[in-house]
Each structure stands twice: as structure tokens, then as C-alpha cells.
Design an enzyme around this catalytic site. Sequence first.
Site, short mmCIF file in Angstrom:
data_model
loop_
_atom_site.label_atom_id
_atom_site.label_comp_id
_atom_site.label_asym_id
_atom_site.label_seq_id
_atom_site.Cartn_x
_atom_site.Cartn_y
_atom_site.Cartn_z
CG LEU A 181 -2.23 0.83 1.02
CD1 LEU A 181 -3.10 0.22 -0.07
CD2 LEU A 181 -3.01 0.92 2.32
N GLY A 182 1.75 1.32 -1.03
CA GLY A 182 2.48 2.55 -1.29
C GLY A 182 1.62 3.48 -2.14
NE ARG B 1 8.35 -1.83 3.25
CZ ARG B 1 9.20 -0.93 2.76
NH1 ARG B 1 10.50 -1.13 2.86
NH2 ARG B 1 8.76 0.16 2.19
CB ILE C 102 0.32 -3.51 -12.18
CG1 ILE C 102 -0.41 -3.26 -10.85
CG2 ILE C 102 -0.70 -3.80 -13.27
CD1 ILE C 102 0.38 -2.62 -9.78
NE ARG D 200 10.37 -3.92 -11.04
CZ ARG D 200 9.84 -2.81 -11.56
NH1 ARG D 200 8.60 -2.86 -12.04
NH2 ARG D 200 10.51 -1.69 -11.58
CG ASP E 184 1.93 -4.21 -17.31
OD1 ASP E 184 1.71 -4.26 -18.54
OD2 ASP E 184 2.61 -3.31 -16.78
CD GLU F 187 8.86 -7.36 -18.12
OE1 GLU F 187 9.44 -6.32 -18.48
OE2 GLU F 187 7.99 -7.39 -17.25
CG HIS G 194 6.87 -3.82 -17.60
ND1 HIS G 194 7.95 -4.42 -17.02
CD2 HIS G 194 6.51 -2.81 -16.76
CE1 HIS G 194 8.25 -3.82 -15.87
NE2 HIS G 194 7.39 -2.83 -15.70
#
Length: 312
Positions: free
Chosen positions: A149-150, A173, A228, A230, A254, A259, A277
Site C-alpha cells: 500500500l504505497g 511492511r 502490475i 514485479r 503486466d 521480459e 509492461h
Amino acid sequence: MSATVLVLVEAVNDYLPILEHMGFTLIRAPSPALRAQAIAAHADQIDAVLTRGPLGFYAEEMAALPKLKIICVIGAGYEHVDLVAAKTHGLTVTNGAGVNASSVADHAMALLLALVRDIPRADASVRRGEWAKISRPTLSGKRLGILGLGAVGEAIAKRGSLGFDMSVSYHNRRPRADLPYAYCSSPLELAKASDFLVVATPGGAQTRHVIDAQVLAALGPEGFVVNIARASVVDTVALVEALQNQQIAGAALDVFDEEPQVPDALKALDNVVLTPHVAGLSPQASEATVRMVGNNLTAFFSGQPVLTPVAL
């Protein structure tokens, strides 16, 4: 501003003149071969590096650039930048946390809608001259779980709660007392509390494969996953098995482990939506990202604190 920047990124080319107008000299090296050539040919000129998380910047490259002082990363993630080496060499590292949050959150919701409502298959059927009508779940009133939740996760939560009347839970965290969403103590607990699980946490060793077979099983056969963030956060092998065995209802991705290669097993499934991406790409986000890099560089070379430092 007279400083030379080695530019490794390729996604914001249209906005790189912003840096040139701010007085920086750019050496563009958007491929592995050009990157190696530029480091070898211009080692005594390069003051700064512009990269992104998956491209990173490594210890041996830092050691090869005696004038290097700062590494700027576009986007929030910096998982392949060797922070230990950066600290050893006395470098400053910045990122672009929050700059493209709106674009990424929009894309996350677009993927979720496309996946849950099965838009790609509906579109394909109409193009084939068919008129297949399939009843699909609605988003309204469902349980949205967000891992991380950044800035991006918060923007997704806002869209889900206010736009689709979803209840929102999250794992982070640490709990965020400033937001009204329900905190879960682990990814497993979050999966149990979710119909839709959106991955929005940074990559790196600390989050590698935190979405594993056990978490996917807890999400259940009516649950959907959207990533969305990593690819490393999700165990791809476990995800493919869960999708093939209908242990979960579907996934929208995504990001991928290697990749631009995408596993054939994923491409063969009809309960997935795949994009290359592009979540963070929009004209607004790209311009803001490059301006943030320019502002960080200007501050640094003027002897002022950078705006978005990465802790080393």
C-alpha cells in the site's frame, strides 16, 4: 547544468529532451551492447546514470566509471541496482516513487475489469462474427486485496473503494493508520480475505515469491490475481499450475520473469490477460518521471538534497 548522464532506459525517449533543456548531456545506450560500449568509451565523462528497476546497474559497472556520482531510477522499483556497491562507491541513488502511480493504478483497474468481465474473449468472439453471451462477475461489492500500500497501492484502493464500492484489505511492511482499509498480517491472510488480489509491492529478495502456491490456494477458485508490480513477487510456476487446475479463476499480468519473453504456458490459457509492461506508461507519467529525474539531478549537482533518495 554541465553533467553527463548515461541513459539506459528506452521507454521515455520522447521526453529526454527535457533533461537536455535543463543543461544535461545525454549518452543514450538503450541496449546491452550499446550500454557496454558507452561505459567503455565514455568512462571518464559519465557523472550520472538513468536506469529502471529491471535494467538495474551493477557493481562492476559502477567500478568502471570513476566520475559517477548518482544513479537515478525511473519508477519505484530499483531491484537490480546494486545498493551495496553504490554505498561502497559513495553514490547517491534516487527513484521515481509515486510519479506514475495514477497511470499504474488505472492500468491495474483496466486489467481487473478486462479479466473479470472477460473482455478480450468477448471482443474476439464479436470479431469472428459470433454473438456469445457469457455471464461474468461484477466488481461492485467484492473484496479487493492489495499487496503493498504505497503510492500505487493507495491509488488502486481509492479506485476500488470509491469507484466500485469494494471493501479493501491490504498487507504492507507495517500498518498504515492514516488510511481506512483493513490490515492483514500476511499475504496468506490477505488472500483469504480477497476476491481480487492486486500485487503492487516492490520487487527484490524480500518479496520474491511471496505469492506462492499456498497463497493462491487461499485465494480460491473464484479469486483473481492482477500483477502490475514485479514478476518476481509471484511464483510463475505455481501461478500457471493454479490457472491450469482452476484453483483460481484467472490472472492479469503486466510483468514477466524474462521480459520480453512470456511463457507459452501462460499464452495458451484463456483465463489470463497479458500486457507488455505498460502500466506506468502514459504521456503524463512519462513527462513527470523525466522531470523528477531532472529535478533530482539539478538538486544533487547544486549541492542540495535530492527529492526522492533511496536508502543505502
